[in-house]
Structure formats: structure tokens, C-alpha cells
Write a protein that holds these residues in place. Structure first.
Motif, mmCIF file in Angstrom:
data_model
loop_
_atom_site.group_PDB
_atom_site.id
_atom_site.type_symbol
_atom_site.label_atom_id
_atom_site.label_comp_id
_atom_site.label_asym_id
_atom_site.label_seq_id
_atom_site.Cartn_x
_atom_site.Cartn_y
_atom_site.Cartn_z
ATOM 1 N N VAL A 93 0.808 -1.216 0.000
ATOM 2 C CA VAL A 93 0.000 0.000 0.000
ATOM 3 C C VAL A 93 0.842 1.267 0.000
ATOM 4 C CG1 VAL A 93 -1.571 1.340 1.482
ATOM 5 C CG2 VAL A 93 -2.070 -1.046 0.966
ATOM 6 N N VAL A 94 2.015 1.238 0.638
ATOM 7 C CA VAL A 94 2.834 2.463 0.707
ATOM 8 C C VAL A 94 3.553 2.748 -0.602
ATOM 9 C CG1 VAL A 94 3.173 2.276 3.191
ATOM 10 C CG2 VAL A 94 4.825 1.215 1.642
ATOM 11 N N GLY A 95 3.451 1.862 -1.564
ATOM 12 C CA GLY A 95 4.073 2.092 -2.868
ATOM 13 C C GLY A 95 3.067 2.043 -3.989
ATOM 14 N N PRO A 96 2.110 2.986 -4.000
ATOM 15 C CA PRO A 96 1.066 2.939 -5.039
ATOM 16 C C PRO A 96 1.652 3.212 -6.418
ATOM 17 C CG PRO A 96 0.974 5.031 -3.864
ATOM 18 C CD PRO A 96 1.998 4.185 -3.149
ATOM 19 N N PRO A 97 0.943 2.829 -7.505
ATOM 20 C CA PRO A 97 -0.355 2.150 -7.464
ATOM 21 C C PRO A 97 -0.211 0.703 -7.001
ATOM 22 C CG PRO A 97 0.420 2.291 -9.721
ATOM 23 C CD PRO A 97 1.396 3.074 -8.900
ATOM 24 N N ALA A 98 -1.197 0.242 -6.242
ATOM 25 C CA ALA A 98 -1.131 -1.107 -5.683
ATOM 26 C C ALA A 98 -2.535 -1.653 -5.518
ATOM 27 C CB ALA A 98 -0.408 -1.094 -4.334
ATOM 28 N N VAL A 99 -2.628 -2.968 -5.576
ATOM 29 C CA VAL A 99 -3.887 -3.667 -5.337
ATOM 30 C C VAL A 99 -3.587 -4.862 -4.445
ATOM 31 C CG1 VAL A 99 -5.805 -4.943 -6.335
ATOM 32 C CG2 VAL A 99 -4.861 -2.988 -7.556
ATOM 33 N N VAL A 100 -4.297 -4.946 -3.321
ATOM 34 C CA VAL A 100 -4.129 -6.077 -2.419
ATOM 35 C C VAL A 100 -5.495 -6.681 -2.150
ATOM 36 C CG1 VAL A 100 -3.243 -6.891 -0.216
ATOM 37 C CG2 VAL A 100 -2.149 -4.951 -1.348
ATOM 38 N N VAL A 101 -5.600 -7.982 -2.323
ATOM 39 C CA VAL A 101 -6.827 -8.724 -2.012
ATOM 40 C C VAL A 101 -6.612 -9.440 -0.692
ATOM 41 C CG1 VAL A 101 -8.343 -10.593 -2.723
ATOM 42 C CG2 VAL A 101 -7.411 -9.033 -4.431
ATOM 43 N N VAL A 102 -7.553 -9.269 0.232
ATOM 44 C CA VAL A 102 -7.518 -9.964 1.515
ATOM 45 C C VAL A 102 -8.693 -10.933 1.531
ATOM 46 C CG1 VAL A 102 -7.555 -9.744 4.008
ATOM 47 C CG2 VAL A 102 -6.489 -7.949 2.622
ATOM 48 N N GLU A 103 -8.391 -12.210 1.505
ATOM 49 C CA GLU A 103 -9.422 -13.244 1.420
ATOM 50 C C GLU A 103 -9.476 -14.026 2.714
ATOM 51 O OE1 GLU A 103 -10.318 -17.400 -1.056
ATOM 52 O OE2 GLU A 103 -8.864 -15.941 -1.832
ATOM 53 N N GLY A 104 -10.668 -14.346 3.151
ATOM 54 C CA GLY A 104 -10.801 -15.173 4.341
ATOM 55 C C GLY A 104 -12.262 -15.391 4.678
ATOM 56 N N GLU A 105 -12.537 -16.429 5.444
ATOM 57 C CA GLU A 105 -13.916 -16.746 5.779
ATOM 58 C C GLU A 105 -14.471 -15.765 6.790
ATOM 59 O OE1 GLU A 105 -14.342 -20.228 8.598
ATOM 60 O OE2 GLU A 105 -12.296 -20.541 7.856
ATOM 61 N N ALA A 106 -15.763 -15.824 7.034
ATOM 62 C CA ALA A 106 -16.405 -14.934 7.992
ATOM 63 C C ALA A 106 -15.784 -15.123 9.368
ATOM 64 C CB ALA A 106 -17.904 -15.220 8.046
ATOM 65 N N GLY A 107 -15.424 -14.003 10.028
ATOM 66 C CA GLY A 107 -14.873 -14.053 11.365
ATOM 67 C C GLY A 107 -13.389 -14.303 11.422
ATOM 68 N N ILE A 108 -12.702 -14.320 10.293
ATOM 69 C CA ILE A 108 -11.272 -14.641 10.270
ATOM 70 C C ILE A 108 -10.399 -13.449 10.620
ATOM 71 C CG2 ILE A 108 -10.753 -14.070 7.862
ATOM 72 C CD1 ILE A 108 -9.725 -17.315 9.636
ATOM 73 N N GLY A 109 -10.971 -12.218 10.515
ATOM 74 C CA GLY A 109 -10.187 -11.041 10.904
ATOM 75 C C GLY A 109 -9.799 -10.127 9.766
ATOM 76 N N ALA A 121 -3.897 3.226 -3.862
ATOM 77 C CA ALA A 121 -3.738 1.836 -3.431
ATOM 78 C C ALA A 121 -5.128 1.300 -3.112
ATOM 79 C CB ALA A 121 -2.836 1.742 -2.210
ATOM 80 N N VAL A 122 -5.443 0.122 -3.617
ATOM 81 C CA VAL A 122 -6.772 -0.465 -3.456
ATOM 82 C C VAL A 122 -6.652 -1.728 -2.613
ATOM 83 C CG1 VAL A 122 -8.810 -1.365 -4.633
ATOM 84 C CG2 VAL A 122 -7.434 0.428 -5.719
ATOM 85 N N VAL A 123 -7.457 -1.804 -1.565
ATOM 86 C CA VAL A 123 -7.495 -2.994 -0.719
ATOM 87 C C VAL A 123 -8.908 -3.565 -0.802
ATOM 88 C CG1 VAL A 123 -7.227 -3.922 1.608
ATOM 89 C CG2 VAL A 123 -5.739 -2.056 0.826
ATOM 90 N N LEU A 124 -9.018 -4.836 -1.149
ATOM 91 C CA LEU A 124 -10.309 -5.488 -1.359
ATOM 92 C C LEU A 124 -10.405 -6.704 -0.455
ATOM 93 C CD1 LEU A 124 -10.038 -5.459 -5.252
ATOM 94 C CD2 LEU A 124 -11.257 -3.796 -3.847
ATOM 95 N N THR A 125 -11.524 -6.860 0.219
ATOM 96 C CA THR A 125 -11.698 -8.031 1.073
ATOM 97 C C THR A 125 -12.925 -8.812 0.639
ATOM 98 O OG1 THR A 125 -13.165 -7.129 2.801
ATOM 99 C CG2 THR A 125 -10.827 -6.596 2.968
ATOM 100 N N TYR A 126 -12.845 -10.124 0.792
ATOM 101 C CA TYR A 126 -14.013 -10.961 0.538
ATOM 102 C C TYR A 126 -13.864 -12.309 1.213
ATOM 103 C CZ TYR A 126 -11.232 -12.965 -3.410
ATOM 104 O OH TYR A 126 -10.275 -13.548 -4.200
ATOM 105 N N ARG A 127 -15.025 -12.981 1.373
ATOM 106 C CA ARG A 127 -15.029 -14.349 1.884
ATOM 107 C C ARG A 127 -14.824 -15.305 0.727
ATOM 108 N NH1 ARG A 127 -20.585 -14.395 5.473
ATOM 109 N NH2 ARG A 127 -20.152 -12.552 6.755
ATOM 110 N N GLY A 128 -13.796 -16.088 0.792
ATOM 111 C CA GLY A 128 -13.495 -16.987 -0.317
ATOM 112 C C GLY A 128 -14.587 -17.980 -0.588
ATOM 113 N N GLU A 129 -15.219 -18.514 0.471
ATOM 114 C CA GLU A 129 -16.210 -19.572 0.266
ATOM 115 C C GLU A 129 -17.517 -19.041 -0.312
ATOM 116 O OE1 GLU A 129 -17.017 -18.160 4.530
ATOM 117 O OE2 GLU A 129 -15.340 -18.344 3.134
#
Length: 960
Positions: free
Chosen positions: A31-47, A177-185
Motif C-alpha cells: 500500500v505504501v508504494g502505489p499504485p497497488a492492489v491487495v486482495v484480503v481473502e478469508g472466511e467470515a470471522g477470520i479477521g 492503493a486499493v485494498v479489497l476483502t471478501y469471503r473466499g467460500e
């Protein structure tokens, strides 16, 4: 943990982040070196949310705004909701002059009206209007400078948000910088596809948050409870109960704290997602319900009301739904806030965790739930503006289906107005399947559903709903549209009953007199060679009727669309009028299609022209369609369909580099859509045979032929039928293949498709001769030659002598035919067929004049080697060795290696990248997917020792 000394309860939130050091480091670094894209994937309640919160507080981001928006389970008819949520408060940061295109955001972001330029003139084309909005949003991000855009819970994203992301990630502003989160399942292919498509110059990372292990679970518990006295037995039991899900750990510990005990709970462990209908793991559900059950009655009542509301709401709404006096509701609310079950943000209150809300909701008795939902309807109707999505949701859950249907229709209206066809289709389908509706209303909504569903990349199967509406015998135009939509839906879904599809279109024509565009479209559909029982004359009559109706349409774009459908069918039949219609289409659009329907016309003609042998026309039309589909339409569907068609000229012209990867990528993108998958399936099967993967080809080719025949895709069949027959002939057993393809050949005859099918005539003739059916083969070749006389069939000049060569009993005469065919194939830019014909000529000449065989044989071997046609190369090389012809040895260790030097394709991609083209544009130029372009560009950068495409221009030098 902060503890309330009066109650012994408190928020059970870890003061430090546990088990996520590496993920936070990677996230911050990107994120500190834009342009950047980070996907954060995890199930519900994972943090996921906690990790993003830690990012926002990180000292490396000091002074850099973090703009956050979240997708919601209950969606409002307002596309781009999370993006709007993230941007609505940035007005004080937009101090410079903004691009005029940002004026298009005034309706979307009224909060920024004071800083946005005036609204531009509205555009008639909805796709262009949406595209302008996407540009405007991107320009706002650009004007903000260095900024972090966080969009959470993309598994609930509306289609327009995904379209925006696809547009943004292709070329994000340099400071974003773009940060995207979603539940993989819970995430579909559309979300994964969008988030995986990132420009190569953009820093990109994909973090998948794992469950905590036993040790990390112990550390998390110790930090929450602020103790070092946890026993190994307790930690092990907590890990068993929570499976390492951070939210489950928090909720279990909150329950233990509320009990005033730190002994582990009794009973067995819990299996995550064991109760899928609640979407709540028992390890969360049970502790949450027990915690709520231990609270005072007013707090339990407020908790139930909050769970029913599902979304954060003002306190007044919460009080009204709970049915309590305001002062009692406030008391209960305070209990829940202190307990850490609820949280407050900007005056709105909701559960801190969705799983906790679902746990409470699942424990409310059915009758009580309906009563609470009925109260919620009244409460949300008092808000300004009224959240229609929430209103509809509560009406339905309250069992007020008639009222729900009316509100849901308004929600669908709003979604359609904003171009969100997928959401409109989802809502309308739900209404038609659930609500009691009078017949005329059902017909009206079914028509709207059919049109909306037809625009969706992976359309829902709603043919039963359209048919049900027809069964009520609506009148006039509605009946015609329903018949037409049933036919279209069967086509999109790949239904096999082509006769029933034809009946739908015929029935539609009768009732579409008031809608000439739809009538002409239905007629053009009836002119396609789909139903095997219909003769060519009937198809031709429908096409003539469609042509006669076109002038009455009155809409230039719609006229081009219908003319494209007519031209593609005329091309298949060898009717020279197709070329004139194509010229008309190109002239009307100035050679550059701008609307989706115009792109469809270019693409459709290109597909048929390719199979017919007009490769130059195909490349010209397809290049224009690819450019327009990628630049002027925010939806990925037109571009994907152009890429599907582009597989065919790549195969036919011998442009095979990476064709297998592109076919595999499109097979993945079009899973679940049989008719669209046929093209990549047949190209992959043909490539497998050419590459010498005989077992794969023997398995796949018969399946592809059967599937295409069943779907009525007779115009595509010459390609796999040719490969299937060649394989059978090479192994000396063509009889079964001839039996398997007899029905296809009969349809070609009935349909008059020999202008396309003549491509398969050489392989068909060879198989018939080898099967002892020489006389029938002679008659077939003569009959096809007569049938093609006077028709526009460029392949006939090559395929007829190619077929006659197989009939020849005089080796020298047969060789002459084969060489004539090879020269004709050269003129048609068909190198694979040309090489086959030269190999056959050489095989005849070695028996009568070996010296004359050398040149064509070497030419064939060279061509096979360039193409990578190992199956053919092995056979031709064996012929050479057996007859004393010296040929260059070939590399047998796999594809030719280039070492540290760039391969031809890598250099081609690198040079285009150095010229400033994006991956998407390079893909259109070379008929490759952006993913394949990225692979080649990465290899080129690695070989050249460069870190970015910017350096390519000064470092590219000719290979030694």
C-alpha cells in the motif's frame, strides 16, 4: 480487555493483532508504494476487517487518507454503493480543479456538489453514460493524490461495483492503493476474475488469512484476558472449540467472562459451517445466544430487533422495532454496547459482527420474527430517503408478499435505470417465484425479467417463469416478447431442443408487428442454420423477410445489429450479399463500432467469415470489435465474446503461440454455458491432435462434435470434424468416425452449408476412400463442386483439389492436385492445410519422381515445425527418412527454448508494452488474454533484468 467493574462484562477484543504479522507487513508494504492492489481473502470471522483497521492505524500511512466502503447483504437499488460510501466525505480534500468528466458524479455523490464541475450533457447510450461515471470516479481518486481505497465484503458486491473495479484496476491512478476483502467460500468467479486482472505495472498481492493454529489461539486468548495463567489444557480445548477462528475465540471468551469463570466449556468441539442454513458456526452461535440470554430482558429485546434490522440504523428506528419505550430501549442498547455485542458509528447502531447478528436472528421464533419485520417496515419507511432494499426485505420476511412485490418492483426499476441488470434480474426472479400476482402483471414482469437476464454474463435459467407467464395467455406484444425471450434464453443457456427454440421464434414473429426491431431480430434468428430439419430455402426466406423489415426499425444502432445477424447467415450460405451488407455496416459505423449491438454485428460476421475462409475480413472486423469492446463498454461480456471468436482465426491462420492457454482461460470463464464453451473446446481439441496428444484428442474430439451438433452449431463443425476424420484415417479405422459424423454431413447438405463445410471435404474424402467407399466419395466431391458453383466460397479453390487428390489413382496427377491445393491455401493464409497438402503431394511423388518430392516435403516439415504441429511433423519426418530426404533435426525436449534471449512472442509483447500499450490493448492486438500478456511481459522483464515496463524502451535490443 476493558472490563466494566459494575457488571464484570466488557468488550472481548484483542489489544494486539495476533498471528497476522506477515500479512500486515505484506499489506503495508504494497500500500505504501502505489499504485497497488491487495486482495484480503478469508472466511467470515477470520479477521479481515481487523487487519484493514490495523493498516489504517499503521505509522507508515500517517497523513494518507484511508477511504472505506462496504458491500451489504441487503442491497439497495443503488449501484456502486461501497464506492460512494468511501468517497462521499472527501470534499474537503478536493481543492484543485477537477476534470469536467467528474461532473457526471453529481447525481451519485451529492455530498460533493460544492466541488464538482457542472454536469455534462447526458448521453443516450446507457453503456457510454456508465463509462463516463467510471471515468469520473477514477478522476476523483486521481485528484486525491496518495490515498487508500478499501472496499470490504466484495462477495456481496453488485455488478456495477465489479465493473468499476475492472475499469479501475486496469489502470489505477498513480497515487491510489486499493485494498479489497471478501469471503473466499462465498465469492463467485466474477469477483475473483476482476481482482485477478491487474495491470503489470501495479503492485499486487493476494493475502489468504488462515485459521490460527493452537499456539496462536492461546496467544489470542491470553491477550484478550490479559493473563499468562492459561493452562495448556485450556488452550487446547479453546482451539478445539473455535477451530482457530478469531471471532469464535472472542465470543467463547466473552461467554466465559460473563459467567465469571475461566474453566473450559464442556462438550465436544464444533464443525465450522455445520449449519449452513444459518451460516453461523456453532462455536459462535451457541456462545452468542447464551451471552444474550444472560442479559436483562430489555437488552434481549433490543438484540432481537437489531438482528432483524440486519443493517446499522438510528437509535429511533431500533427503539420502534423493539416495541419498547425509548428510555427502555436506550437502557437495553447500553447493555449491549457495554457487552461488546453492538457498536455505534455516526449515530447508527448494529452488531459488531454479522455472525453474531445471524446467531441471534436464528434463535428468534418464527412468529416473533415476522412481527419484528412488520415493525421494521414501518420504521424504515420513516427514513429519508427510504431504503427500498431494506423495505422490500422486511416486507418479504414479514410475509406481506403483495406489498413486497410492489416495492421489489420499484427496487428492480431503480436497478435497471442504473444499469445493474444482474440485480434487476435477481429481484424480478424472486418476485415471480414467490409473490401472488395476477396474470397480466406476471406477464409484464416476466418480460422485464427476460430482458434483464439476457444482459447478464451468466444468465439465470428463468425459462420456466417465462413459460408460466405464457401459459396465462397474455395478449399482443407481451406474448410476442415472451415467445421471443424464451427462444433467446434457450440459446444463451445452450438448450438442446432446437425445434422448440424455432417454434418460439416463429410464434414471436406473429405478435411482434408493433416492434419491427424485435420482429426482424426473430426473423434473422430463424434464418440461422440451427434446426437440422429445416431446409436452406426456409432459412433464406426468413432472411429476406428480415431484410425487408430493417428499414422500418428506425434506430440506426438496432438496424446495424440486425444487419449483422443477417450478414453472418448469408456468409454461411455463400450468398455474396453478405459482403455488401458488411460494407454497409462498416460505412454506417465509420469502421469503429461504438455500441454493444454494433460490436455484436462486427463479431458475428467475423466468426462466420473466418470459417468460410475470409481471414482478412475476419481480422479487420475483429480488431475493430475488440478495440470497442475493451474501451467503450464497461461490461466484460463483449470483450470476452470477442476473445471467444478470436480463437478461430488464430487456429485457422496458424497463430498458435499461447492459443492453448487462451482457450483454457476462456473455458474457465464460460463454464456453465455450453454453447459458448464449444469454440474453446474445439480449438483445444484440435490443438491437442496437432501437438501429438493423441489420447486427449481421441477422447475430446468426438465429444466436441456431438456437443456442437446437439446445440445446432453446424457452422463450427467443419473444424473438429476435420480433425476427427484425419485422426481416424491416420490410424487406419475411419469407419466409426464416418458413422459418427454422418448426421453432421447430412445437415450440411440440407442446410446448404458447403461454403463452410468444404473445409472438411478433404478429410471426409480421404476417410471414405480408406473405408472402401470410393465411388460415394467421387459423387460427394462432384456434388459439392456443383453445389458451390456461383457461391461465395473461397475455400473451395483449395479444398476441392485437395479432395480430388485423395481420389486420384495416378500418383503424379494426385500430386498435381495436392500442390495446386497448397498454393490456394497459401493465398488464403491457411498454413496448416497448405503443409498437409504438400506432405500428401510428396508422399505421391516419392513413388514416381523422388527428386520432385524433396521441395514440398521440406516445405511441409518446416511449416509443421513453425506451427508446433508435432503429430504431423513426426509423420512427415518419417516419410523423409524412409525416402532418403535429409531434414533438419528437431528439438525433442519440449517447446523450443530461447534461454536468456527473448522468444519471438516475448519480444512482440515487450515492444508493444514499450510503446505504451496496456496489457488489455496488447491482448487485442495479438488476440491474447491479458493474463497471457502479463506472463510474457513478466518473462521479458525477468530476462532483461528490468523491474518495470517503463524501462523497456531503452533496453530492447535485437537478439544476437
Amino acid at each position: 480487555m476493558t472490563v466494566d467493574t459494575r457488571t464484570g462484562t466488557g468488550r472481548v477484543v484483542a489489544p494486539v493483532l495476533v498471528g497476522r504479522d506477515d500479512q500486515l507487513r505484506r499489506l503495508t508494504s504494497a500500500v505504501v508504494g502505489p499504485p497497488a492492489v491487495v486482495v484480503v481473502e478469508g472466511e467470515a470471522g477470520i479477521g479481515k476487517t481487523r487487519l484493514v483497521a490495523e493498516l489504517a492505524a499503521h505509522p507508515d500511512l500517517a497523513g494518507r487518507p484511508v477511504l472505506t466502503g462496504s458491500c451489504r447483504r441487503i442491497r439497495e437499488p443503488f449501484p456502486l454503493g461501497p464506492v460512494v460510501e468511501a468517497l462521499r466525505g472527501v470534499g474537503d480534500r478536493l481543492t484543485g480543479e477537477l476534470s469536467p468528466v467528474t461532473g457526471s458524479l453529481r447525481g451519485l455523490l451529492p455530498e460533493l456538489a460544492g466541488v464538482l464541475p457542472p454536469s455534462p450533457e447526458p448521453l443516450e447510450d446507457r453503456a457510454a453514460q456508465r463509462h463516463r461515471v467510471l471515468r469520473g470516479l477514477t478522476e476523483v481518486l486521481r485528484a486525491l493524490g496518495e490515498v487508500v481505497l478499501v472496499l470490504e465484503d466484495l462477495h456481496w458486491a453488485d455488478e456495477q461495483t465489479l465493473v468499476f473495479l475492472s475499469y479501475l484496476l486496469a489502470a489505477p491512478p498513480p497515487g491510489t492503493a486499493v485494498v479489497l476483502t471478501y469471503r473466499g467460500e462465498e465469492t463467485g468467479a466474477e469477483v475473483r476474475e476482476v481482482t485477478a486482472r491487474v495491470a503489470d505495472a501495479v503492485r499486487h498481492d493476494h493475502l489468504v488469512l488462515p485459521l490460527l493454529d493452537a499456539a496462536q489461539t492461546g496467544v489470542l486468548a491470553a491477550t484478550i484476558l490479559d493473563t499468562e495463567d492459561l493452562t495448556a489444557e485450556f488452550e487446547a480445548h479453546l482451539f478445539e472449540r473455535s477451530s482457530g477462528l478469531p471471532l469464535a475465540v472472542q465470543e467463547l471468551l466473552a461467554l466465559l467472562r460473563d459467567r465469571g469463570s475461566l474453566i473450559p466449556l464442556r462438550g465436544g468441539g464444533w464443525a465450522r459451517r455445520a449449519l449452513a442454513e444459518l451460516d453461523v458456526p456453532p462455536g459462535v452461535r451457541d456462545p452468542v445466544r447464551e451471552r444474550v440470554g444472560r442479559l436483562p430482558a430489555v437488552a434481549r429485546t433490543v438484540a432481537e430487533a437489531t438482528a432483524v434490522l440486519a443493517a446499522p440504523v438510528p437509535v429511533a428506528v431500533l427503539a420502534e422495532v423493539s416495541g419498547l419505550a425509548r428510555e427502555d430501549a436506550v437502557v437495553g442498547l447500553d447493555e449491549l454496547l457495554v457487552a461488546g455485542l453492538l457498536s455505534e458509528t455516526d449515530g447508527q447502531v448494529g452488531f459488531r459482527h454479522l455472525l453474531a447478528a445471524q446467531a441471534v436472528y436464528g434463535g428468534i421464533p418464527f412468529g416473533r420474527r415476522q412481527e419484528l419485520h412488520a415493525r421494521a417496515v414501518v420504521a424504515v419507511r420513516a427514513l429519508d430517503p427510504v431504503p427500498l432494499g431494506q423495505e422490500a426485505h422486511h416486507l418479504r420476511q414479514a410475509g406481506l408478499l403483495t406489498e413486497w412485490a410492489a416495492v421489489a418492483e420499484r427496487v428492480a426499476d431503480r436497478a435497471s435505470e442504473l444499469g445493474d441488470d444482474a440485480e434487476a434480474a435477481r429481484i424480478l426472479e424472486d418476485v415471480l417465484r414467490t409473490a401472488p400476482l395476477p396474470p397480466d402483471r406476471r406477464a409484464t414482469l416476466a418480460v422485464r425479467l427476460g430482458w434483464a437476464a439476457g444482459q447478464v454474463l451468466r444468465p439465470p435459467d428463468v425459462t420456466d417463469l417465462l413459460s408460466d407467464a405464457l401459459a396465462a395467455e397474455p395478449s399482443g406484444l407481451a406474448r410476442g416478447q415472451l415467445h421471443f425471450l424464451v427462444g433467446l434464453m434457450w440459446e444463451r443457456l445452450g438448450r438442446h431442443d432446437t425445434t422448440a427454440q424455432r417454434r418460439s421464434f416463429v410464434a414471436a414473429v406473429t405478435d411482434l408487428g408493433e416492434a419491427p426491431q424485435l420482429a426482424a431480430w426473430a426473423m434473422a434468428s430463424l434464418g440461422r442454420a440451427v434446426d437440422p430439419e429445416v431446409p436452406l430455402a426456409e432459412h433464406a426466406a426468413w432472411l429476406d423477410r428480415a431484410l425487408a423489415v430493417v428499414p422500418a426499425i428506425g434506430d440506426p444502432v438496432a438496424e446495424v445489429f440486425v444487419l449483422g445477424k443477417i450478414a453472418m447467415s448469408l456468409c454461411a450460405y455463400g450468398d455474396p450479399r453478405w459482403a455488401g451488407l458488411t460494407d454497409t455496416i462498416v460505412a454506417r459505423t465509420a469502421g469503429r463500432p461504438r455500441h454493444r449491438q454494433e460490436v455484436h454485428a462486427y463479431r458475428s460476421i467475423a466468426e462466420e467469415a473466418c470459417v468460410a475462409g475470409h481471414l482478412a475480413v475476419t481480422d479487420r472486423l475483429l480488431a475493430a470489435a475488440l478495440a470497442a469492446a475493451g474501451e467503450d463498454d464497461p461490461s466484460p461480456e463483449p470483450l470476452h465474446r470477442c476473445r471467444l471468436v478470436a480463437l478461430l482465426p488464430s487456429w485457422c491462420a496458424g497463430r498458435w503461440s499461447d492459443l492453448d492457454r487462451e482457450a483454457a482461460a476462456l473455458l474457465d470463464e464460460y463454464r456453465g454455458r455450453p454453447s459458448d464453451r464449444v469454440t474453446p473446446e474445439l480449438v483445444a481439441a484440435c490443438l491437442a491432435l496437432a501437438a501429438g496428444e493423441v489420447d486427449t484428442a481421441r477422447r475430446d474430439l468426438p465429444q466436441v462434435v456431438r456437443r456442437a451438433e446437439t446445440l445446432g452449431l453446424h457452422d463450427l463443425l467443419p473444424l473438429p470434424v476435420t480433425a476427427l476424420l484425419r485422426l481416424a484415417s491416420a490410424h487406419g479405422d475411419p469407419a466409426e468416425a464416418l458413422t459418427d459424423t454422418a448426421g453432421v454431413v447430412a445437415v450440411w447438405e440440407t442446410k446448404g452449408l458447403w461454403p463452410l463445410a468444404v473445409r472438411a471435404l478433404p478429410a471426409l474424402t480421404e476417410a471414405m476412400v480408406l473405408a472402401g467407399r470410393r465411388a460415394a466419395a467421387v459423387d460427394l466431391v462432384a456434388g459439392v463442386g456443383s453445389a458451390l458453383d456461383g457461391l461465395d466460397a473461397p475455400l473451395a479453390a483449395a479444398a476441392l483439389p485437395h479432395a480430388r487428390g485423395h481420389l486420384g489413382t495416378d500418383p503424379a496427377g494426385a500430386a498435381t492436385d495436392f500442390l495446386a491445393a497448397a498454393s490456394a491455401y497459401d493465398r488464403l493464409a491457411a498454413p496448416y492445410e497448405a503443409a498437409q497438402a504438400r506432405e500428401l503431394a510428396a508422399a505421391r511423388l516419392v513413388t514416381v519422381d523422388a527428386a520432385r518430392a524433396v521441395a514440398p516435403l521440406r516445405a511441409a516439415i518446416d511449416a509443421f515445425a513453425r506451427l508446433g504441429a508435432r503429430w504431423d511433423l513426426d509423420r512427415a519426418a518419417q516419410l523423409a527418412r524412409g525416402n532418403g530426404v535429409t531434414v533438419a533435426g528437431r528439438h525433442r525436449g519440449g517447446p523450443h527454448g530461447y534461454g536468456a534471449a527473448l522468444s519471438p512472442r516475448e519480444r512482440e509483447v515487450a515492444e508493444l508494452a514499450a510503446s505504451g500499450l496496456t496489457n488489455q490493448r496488447i491482448g487485442r492486438e495479438l488476440f491474447l488474454s491479458p493474463r497471457t500478456v502479463e506472463k510474457h511481459l513478466g518473462a521479458a522483464l525477468r530476462k532483461l533484468g528490468l523491474r518495470s515496463r517503463v524501462e523497456l524502451g531503452t533496453r530492447l535490443t535485437p537478439d544476437p
